[in-house]
Structures are given as C-alpha cells and as structure tokens.
Motif scaffolding. Structure first.
Motif, PDB file in Angstrom:
ATOM      1  N   PRO A 299       0.811  -1.241  -0.035  1.00 20.98           N
ATOM      2  CA  PRO A 299      -0.193   0.041  -0.056  1.00 20.98           C
ATOM      3  C   PRO A 299       0.877   1.307   0.169  1.00 20.98           C
ATOM      4  O   PRO A 299       0.338   2.195  -0.683  1.00 20.98           O
ATOM      5  CB  PRO A 299      -0.864  -0.047   1.045  1.00 20.98           C
ATOM      6  CG  PRO A 299      -0.199  -1.067   2.110  1.00 20.98           C
ATOM      7  CD  PRO A 299       0.499  -2.187   1.011  1.00 20.98           C
TER       8      PRO A 299
ATOM      9  N   ILE B 240       3.460   2.273  -1.827  1.00 23.14           N
ATOM     10  CA  ILE B 240       3.714   2.696  -2.957  1.00 23.14           C
ATOM     11  C   ILE B 240       2.321   2.287  -3.949  1.00 23.14           C
ATOM     12  O   ILE B 240       2.691   2.312  -5.292  1.00 23.14           O
ATOM     13  CB  ILE B 240       4.834   2.097  -3.676  1.00 23.14           C
ATOM     14  CG1 ILE B 240       4.929   0.501  -3.576  1.00 23.14           C
ATOM     15  CG2 ILE B 240       6.134   2.649  -2.794  1.00 23.14           C
ATOM     16  CD1 ILE B 240       5.888  -0.251  -4.261  1.00 23.14           C
ATOM     17  N   SER B 241       1.444   2.153  -3.572  1.00 25.14           N
ATOM     18  CA  SER B 241       0.227   1.994  -4.370  1.00 25.14           C
ATOM     19  C   SER B 241      -1.045   2.785  -3.772  1.00 25.14           C
ATOM     20  O   SER B 241      -2.131   2.268  -4.094  1.00 25.14           O
ATOM     21  CB  SER B 241      -0.200   0.521  -4.240  1.00 25.14           C
ATOM     22  OG  SER B 241       0.621  -0.256  -4.504  1.00 25.14           O
ATOM     23  N   GLN B 242      -0.763   4.062  -3.142  1.00 24.49           N
ATOM     24  CA  GLN B 242      -1.902   4.684  -2.721  1.00 24.49           C
ATOM     25  C   GLN B 242      -2.749   5.277  -3.859  1.00 24.49           C
ATOM     26  O   GLN B 242      -4.304   5.391  -3.676  1.00 24.49           O
ATOM     27  CB  GLN B 242      -1.444   5.936  -1.749  1.00 24.49           C
ATOM     28  CG  GLN B 242      -1.040   5.423  -0.419  1.00 24.49           C
ATOM     29  CD  GLN B 242      -2.132   4.821   0.103  1.00 24.49           C
ATOM     30  OE1 GLN B 242      -3.149   5.362   0.442  1.00 24.49           O
ATOM     31  NE2 GLN B 242      -2.086   3.466   0.915  1.00 24.49           N
TER      32      GLN B 242
END
Lengths: 448, 493
Positions: A107, A109-111
């Motif tokens: 999460p 780096i995937s917001q």
C-alpha cells in the motif's frame, strides 16, 4: 546475442560476465535439469519476428478489415454499447504508473490505485443503492454466476431461479458454473418482454437461494423489482439484480427496491466495446454479505502517524489466504477498466450521468415511435430504457445485410432466443443522431 | 513529488461543475413520469463528484504519482512476471478497428479480429504443445477453473465421477480455490527437502478417484520438477489428467512445452509471460490449451477457420459451455498477439534464456547474505528465506518495507507457504545487469543494516508518502466507501 530484440537487454559481454560469475560455460547448462526426452529439438513453429514499423502496418491492415463504430452508426447493443467516452478517460488510464502496476499489495507505493478504487467502490454504491462494492469482476455475466454462488453458500439452499429476460450469456455462464458445486438452475419464462411473475410464484420454493433478474432486462424493459422482491422475500430467497449502471442514473436503485446483491458491467461508462472485452464487472452487496463478497476490496485506514490511507481489506476471504476455503477463486480482476469507468463517472458527474441516461431514453423512445408510425411492430409492453425489440416482415439477418449495405450496423438478431424469428433487438444510445435514426427507420419502413 | 495531495475526489466537488459537455437532445423530450411507474424512478440522485475537466486530470495525475509500476522501476515480484509492457501493444489495442467493434456484429464485418484470435490460438497451441486453445478465460484463476471443468466433463463422459484434485503444498492459492469452485475435493501433496513434488507420497495419494494433478513447472520455488515424466506416468496410469499452471511459463519458452512434459490441460497467463500489462490488478487473460482427446470439452463458442473464412461455432455437444462473455478479453489478446509477432520463435526462446540467466545471477549474488533453502540451479525465479534475519528480530515484511526506501518494489513475500519468511524474487529478462547489480547491492546493504542497526529496517519505510498502515483495524472496522458525511465538505482544490 545475435539479434536485436528491443525488449531484451543483455549484451554478449553481460552474458559472459554473468556466466563467468556462475561458473558456467553456457546458458544451456542452466537448463540441464530438463530431461532430454522433454526437450524441444527445433524452433517453435510460429511466424518469424517482425520489426516495429512493419508490424504496425500489418496490424493497421488487420484492424482495417473490421467495420468499426467510427465509420458506421451502430444500433447494436445486447449487453455492449457504443457510448460516448470522454477523451480524459484514455489519457488517465494511459498513465503507466497505473497500468504497469501489479495488484496493490504494497500500500505504501500503491496509494494512487487504492484510492482510485476506493472512490470507484463509492460510485458503484451510489448508483446501485448498496452498502459495499468490490474492486471489480471479469465482466457482468460472470458476476451473475458469482452472485449465485454467494447466495447458495449464504442461504445453504441449492436452487437458483433466473429469468429468461436475463442476458443469454449470463444464463449460459451460470449453467457452466453451477455444474461445479452442483446447485440447480431453473429458468423463469417470459410474459412477453418481462419476467413472468406467475411462473416465478410457482417455481419458487423453500430451497430457492435466489431470484436473478436483469434491470433493464435483456429486451430493454424495466422489470418491477418491487414486485419481484416481494416474491423473493416471502420465500426467504435473496434478490440478485444485474443492472446497467447508466440506467441507474434515472431508475430507482435496486438497493432501494430490496436487492441483496447487485451486479453488472461498467462497459456503458467509459469502456470501449473492444469486441466484447476487456469490460468490467461490478459486484455490490448489502452490509450483511460484506464478508462473503468475492474479489478484492479496498478500505480506508490510517498509517502509524494517523494519516489517512487505503489498503486491501478483508483478505481472509480470498484465495491466497484461504485457499480451498476461499469465497471465490478470483485473483486478477479488471482494475484498469474500473479506473476507466471511475474517471468517466467523475467526468460526467452527478448531472452529466443523468443527462446521458435521459438522452438514451429519449432517442430510443423517438425511434420506437417512428418505427411504429412506419408500420414496424414494437414488441415491448413494459417501459424500456435504450433498447427494444421489433417484429420484422423478413428475417433479422436479411435486414441486417440490407442495413450493412446502407452503411449501418443493425440490431441483435433474436432468432436464437426462443425462436423469435424475424425479431430484432435495437439499441439507441446518445451517440445516435436524429438523422441516423430517421435513415434507419426509413430502411426498416421500406421492407415488405 | 513536491507536494502531497490528499483529497478524495468527492471532496473537490462543487454544485454545477462538470467535466463533460453532452449535446442537447435533437429529438422530443420525454417526461420520466409519463414513461415509468413512479416507484421505479430514482428519487435521490447518485452522488457522483461534480468537478471540471482540469480538476479531474489533476486529481488522477496526483494519484498516479502515488503509484509504482514497472515503468517506474524494478519490480521483482516473484510469480507475477513483472516484465516490460511494450508501448506498441498499447497503440495496436487502441486502433479503432479493434477497440470500436462490437462482439455481435456480423461475422463478415469482423474477419480481421477473428483472424487475429484464430492465429493467436494456433501460436499458443504451438508454444504450449497442446492441440487446441480457447482464449475465453479472463485470468489465470478462470483458466484453472475452465480446465478443471473440462477434466470433470471428460471423466463424466467416460462414466466416472472422480472427486479429487491433487495439489502440491507449494501451489498458488488459486489452484485449491479453483478446484473447490469446480466442485472437487483437494488433496495436498507434500514437497521434498529439495523443494520438489514428493513422488513417493504422490504414488500413495493417487487413486482411481483422482481427477487431476495441478502442477506449476518450474514450481513456485523456481525449481524445475525434473521427475515430471514419472509424475505424468503415475497420474495417467491412475486415469487422472495433468493440469499445467502456466504462471511460470516464462522459464520454458522454446525449451520445452507442457505438452512434451505430459500435461493434458494448460493455462497461460498472457499478463505474465506475454507482456500484457497488469493494470493495477487486471484485466489479464488466461487462455487454456488441451490435448486432442479433450478438444470436444472446450468452452463455446470456438473460433474456427473454414476455407478462408473465420467463424464462431457454438455447436459442440460435449462442451462445458460458456465461461466468459463473448470471446475473452479481446483487447488483451490483441496485445499478446502483437508481442508474439514481435518476438517470433527465436525471440521467445531468448526471453526464457535471459530470464533464467538473470535469476541465477541474482540468486548467487544474494546467497551469501540470505539463507538459500534450495541451492540448486533455479529457473526464472528463486526463493530465499529471511530466517537468518528473523533471528536478529527483523522479519521479511520489514525487509520488504525497507526496499521501498531505495525505490524498489519488494519481492513476493511469505510465499510459497513451505518456506519460512520467504522472499520470492523474479527479475525477468527485460532488466539490465546494472539493475540486477543495483538491487543486489541494496539487498546486501539491508542485510548489513539488520546486523548493525536493525531499527532502520524495523521502522521502514522512511521515504514513502505514507507509513505502514493499520491493516488490522481496516479489516476489523471496515470503511469501504467514502462516508456520506465527508462529501462536499472540503474546498481545497
């Protein structure tokens, strides 16, 4: 390396260096564990590599052999529609931070993806009137089968009833799926263009897990979900509704009318027809089924410093944790297409989506009236959204051939459905102009 | 990134803004209440955001800046084959003759599309060593289920009701989940110390109730099941079928085929081996190939060539039926076709050679610093264990989070389940040696940090826009949509 494949990176020197480090003389030695008897002794028999400029030309030629909606007005729907897609949609989904990412399991780096899906889930809940939506399914048809599986497992009953006014592909995928766990699927006949409620009353029993209907149904007609829900609830069965999300901008939400599970396809909102895929199934439920929903779900939470963030939640349902006890086997979904439809819905906004739906209703209504005036019988008795069926003096196939010659893609040939010879299902989206409609009507009116 | 952007799209919304202009109606207006019964007309509007086109673009651009894809950097996520997604493929899939065609338009108006599908079927059959392929399944898991339904119908047609599917303990979670959805009971086969299927155990577990064995080869440890010929014989002798999970096909292109190995049913993940983008979770495609005797059970419609014409055929009496709408994820299939044409046989073989070389090189560079439970030559990926680091109080999850600080996507962690503190690393063929060396140096630095100053790893990540999230709370008290009360409150655009 003796050839220059632009997606490969090793130079001869690189390979030598790596092999020396591995104390190997050749790459072949790295494949020593493949037994001789299973080795391929000759090259794969597929066509030779083609350079980028030549391949692009070849692909343009191949695609040019297909008649597309840029050149021909399409009056064909039956589950896939030629709708307007704002330019922003393709620009956003072409950002490669989105499309080259994997599932957001990290999460931090995937917001971006997680928040976009969280917003998508919210939009789906708003349109369907449901409490919880997942991050997407393969398509609307497979979502129907997943909904049936959820109903069977949560009610512990082993029969589902599906209306014959549900899309034939939903019905056939449901049949394929039911053969796995072995629950029973029974079809409910039509009363002209809608589900026959009398037959529904007759067939529903204490073993019925769910009733499945479509809204608007396959013939474009709007089913009375309130009546159908009453029948379902009297027998303790769930109501599953497959709904066109665009129509929900103006129609009462299935959630308000009592649906327990609402599924469908986001294709009408921001997704190209693309010969039938990839589209994007959606799946929404009432809160009590939250922990049984298939697929990935994004939730809001906080980080160690109390900052708002998003992450995948309720993963204990999923296959990578629960394995054989998972609520579904789905892993890859249609995330990028969910993003496309979220962008489209945000662009349209609260009023735009209503206006688009209204245009569909008005154009379909206008066309139906024109056809009636020109002596073509409209079959629908119930009110319809952007699609309706007509009776033709000759076969739909012949009519479609004439239409094609005149530069139109005609409607869906209904002859496969209960032998509806000489019947055609016509879709009229906001893309169709009055002029196109009038020309089309003129051709149909001239048939005898 | 210079500024943090934290708005939800709903928080930007202002009444009467819009991101599109639709034309005015050119036909008579319709009053909804004249057409629909009152209770079927929506009374409360769906609260979609009301924002301008530029606001929309900035919102999603900001979100994209908070996302990490293969185009941003190294993504050694084991089992996922995060290789480069060619741009040509994207352009081709967007050609109007592919993107703006309808699945039900007359066959003679889509001959180009059908030809593409038919040729891709043939190419994938060659690559997998199968007799025939269906392109319908939209993902690996759907391919697995399709394959198992084929197995089920095949046995049924032979008058047998076999109920068991054998699955190694190292298998992907989708394998047992798909077996359940297809109505089978699953039996787990243990692995040996060497990470391979325990053949002696397999012999004990196989019987005349075995419908199929599902196997990934190379397996999820990145090891080639070298006893595959014997395994195939054992299963076939008992009357079972062999199912190949193609998640790891990137290791074998042009070297061998599942057909050669003795498999009867294969799925390939086009979003892994064949470069179609993962899209943040999908869409993918999971075509299924079968041997000659299973062709009649393939899903309908089948795409066939009759003389010089391509047709859709749904008249197959033994077919399992339809598994997916229309003909599969066509746009994804177009991308995969473009890739196969770009590479040809020689290129595809080089893909696997390079992928395997890269994995072995990176593995050897890391083995001195991390426990390597399976020291033998690997194929396209390998699994290390963080057990050494765990003894120092640092877990694999912490190592993964520390990698984020260096701009890498972490490997797959805690998988497969038969490795303690597993780190599953798949470098792929599209990365340079420099990238592999840079990653190795970083992993070695982290191993040293764990020995010298573990807190820096335990507190990681330090550089991301958000810290570690409270996932327990997120699942215990789930907030799964924008709460109605937070909408329209903010005006910070």
């Amino acid at each position: 390396m003796n050839s220059t494949f632009r997606y490969l990176t090793d130079t001869k020197q690189d390979q030598q260096d790596m092999l020396r480090y591995l104390k190997k003389d050749s790459i072949e030695e790295l494949f020593d564990d493949l037994p001789d008897e299973i080795r391929l002794n000759e090259a794969l028999a597929i066509p030779e590599a083609i350079s980028e400029p030549i391949l692009m030309k070849k692909m343009q030629r191949l695609s040019g052999q297909n008649t597309n909606a840029n050149n021909y007005p399409f009056f064909l729907g039956a589950g896939t529609y030629d709708h307007f897609i704002p330019s922003v949609v393709n620009h956003i989904i072409s950002r490669s931070e989105f499309y080259t990412a994997y599932t957001p399991y990290q999460p931090e780096i995937s917001q971006g993806e997680l928040q976009a899906i969280f917003e998508f889930q919210t939009m789906v809940c708003e349109l369907t009137g449901m409490d919880v939506a997942n991050s997407s399914m393969y398509d609307g048809f497979t979502s129907v089968a997943e909904a049936a599986a959820l109903a069977v497992s949560s009610t512990k009953r082993s029969k589902v009833l599906i209306s014959k006014a549900v899309h034939p592909e939903s019905r056939s995928i449901l049949q394929t799926s039911a053969a796995g766990p072995g629950y029973k699927v029974e079809e409910i006949a039509l009363d002209q263009d809608i589900t026959d409620l009398k037959e529904l009353e007759e067939k529903i029993d204490p073993n019925t897990a769910a009733i499945i209907v479509q809204y608007p149904n396959f013939f474009g007609s709007v089913e009375d979900l309130q009546e159908i829900n009453k029948i379902a609830k009297e027998h303790g069965a769930l109501l599953i509704v497959s709904a066109n999300p665009l129509a929900l901008a103006l129609l009462q939400s299935p959630g308000k009318l009592g649906a327990d599970i609402v599924v469908g396809d986001m294709q009408p909102l921001g997704i190209p027809m693309s010969f039938g895929g990839p589209h994007c199934g959606y799946f929404a439920v009432k809160k009590k089924f939250m922990r049984k929903i298939p697929g990935r779900v994004v939730g809001q939470t906080e980080d160690t410093k109390g900052k708002r963030g998003f992450t995948l939640v309720l993963q204990a349902r999923e296959q990578h944790i629960r394995r054989e006890k998972a609520s579904s086997n789905i892993c890859s979904n249609q995330a990028l297409n969910a993003l496309a439809s979220a962008v489209c819905m945000a662009a349209l906004g609260k009023h735009g989506i209503r206006k688009m739906a209204q245009l569909n209703i008005e154009k379909a209504d206008y066309m139906a009236k024109q056809l009636v005036e020109n002596g073509i019988k409209v079959i629908n008795q119930a009110p319809f959204f952007n699609e309706f069926a007509v009776e033709l003096p000759i076969s739909a196939q012949e009519v479609n051939q004439k239409l094609l010659e005149a530069g139109f893609i005609g409607g869906f040939d209904l002859r496969k459905e209960d032998d509806r010879t000489n019947q055609m299902l016509i879709a009229v989206t906001e893309q169709r102009t009055k002029e196109e409609i009038d020309q089309f009507v003129h051709i149909l009116g001239g048939l005898q | 990134m210079t500024t943090t952007y934290d708005s939800l799209i709903f928080e930007l919304s202002q009444p009467d803004r819009s991101g599109v202009d639709l034309p005015e109606s050119d036909v008579e207006s319709v009053d909804l209440s004249d057409k629909f019964p009152e209770h079927l007309i929506r009374e409360t509007e769906a609260e979609l955001p009301e924002i301008s086109e530029l606001q929309l673009v900035r919102h999603y651009t900001a979100l994209s800046n908070k996302n990490y894809g293969v185009d941003n950097g190294f993504y050694p996520l084991g089992s996922c084959t995060m290789k480069y997604n060619p741009k040509l493929n994207e352009d081709v899939a967007r050609l109007e003759g592919f993107s703006r065609i309808h699945p039900y338009q007359p066959e003679n108006t889509v001959q180009g599309a059908l030809q593409l599908l038919h040729e891709l079927q043939e190419d994938l059959a060659v690559i997998s060593g199968m007799a025939e392929v269906t392109l319908q399944p939209s993902a690996g898991a759907q391919g697995e289920w399709t394959g198992l339904m084929i197995a089920k119908n095949y046995h049924k047609h032979n008058g047998e009701n076999r109920s068991k599917v054998l699955i190694p303990d190292s298998a992907h979670g989708t394998n047992p989940a798909s077996a359940t959805v297809a109505g089978f009971d699953t039996v787990t086969i243990p692995s040996t110390k060497d990470g391979l299927v325990d053949v002696a155990e397999l012999k004990k577990l196989v019987d005349d109730d075995t419908a199929a064995l599902m196997l990934t080869n190379p397996n999820t440890l990145g090891l080639f099941e070298k006893d595959i010929v014997e395994i195939a014989e054992i299963v076939h002798e008992a009357g079972g079928l062999l199912y190949y999970d193609g998640a790891n096909a990137n290791a074998i292109l042009g070297k061998t085929t599942p057909g050669k190995m003795g498999f009867d049913i294969v799925h390939l993940n086009l979003h892994k081996t064949f470069t179609t983008p993962h899209g943040g979770g999908g869409p993918g495609a999971g075509p299924v190939g079968v041997t000659e005797k299973l062709i009649p059970y393939l899903p309908v419609p089948r795409i066939k060539k009759v003389q010089n014409h391509y047709v859709l055929d749904d008249k197959e009496p033994l077919s399992i039926g339809r598994v997916k709408g229309y003909y599969g994820n066509f746009g994804i299939l177009v991308r995969a076709y473009t890739y196969v044409r770009t590479m040809g046989a020689e290129g595809l073989q080089q893909v696997s050679e390079s992928a395997v070389l890269h994995a072995n090189y990176l593995k050897k560079r890391l083995e001195t610093h991390y426990e390597s439970p399976f020291p033998q030559t690997c194929k396209h990926e390998f699994v290390l264990s963080g057990s050494k680091q765990k003894k120092l109080g640092v877990r694999t999850l912490d190592i993964a989070k520390r990698l984020l600080d260096f701009g890498y996507h972490p490997p797959t962690i805690y998988f497969p389940l038969n490795v303690e503190e597993g780190l599953m690393i798949e470098p792929t063929e599209t990365e340079t040696k420099e990238t592999l060396d840079g990653f190795a140096d970083t992993m070695i630095q982290i191993a040293k940090e764990i020995e010298q100053d573990p807190n820096i790893v335990l507190d990681a990540p330090h550089t991301t826009i958000i810290g570690r999230l409270d996932e327990t709370k997120a699942s215990r008290k789930p907030v799964l949509r924008v709460p109605v009360t937070t909408r329209n409150l903010s005006n910070n655009s």
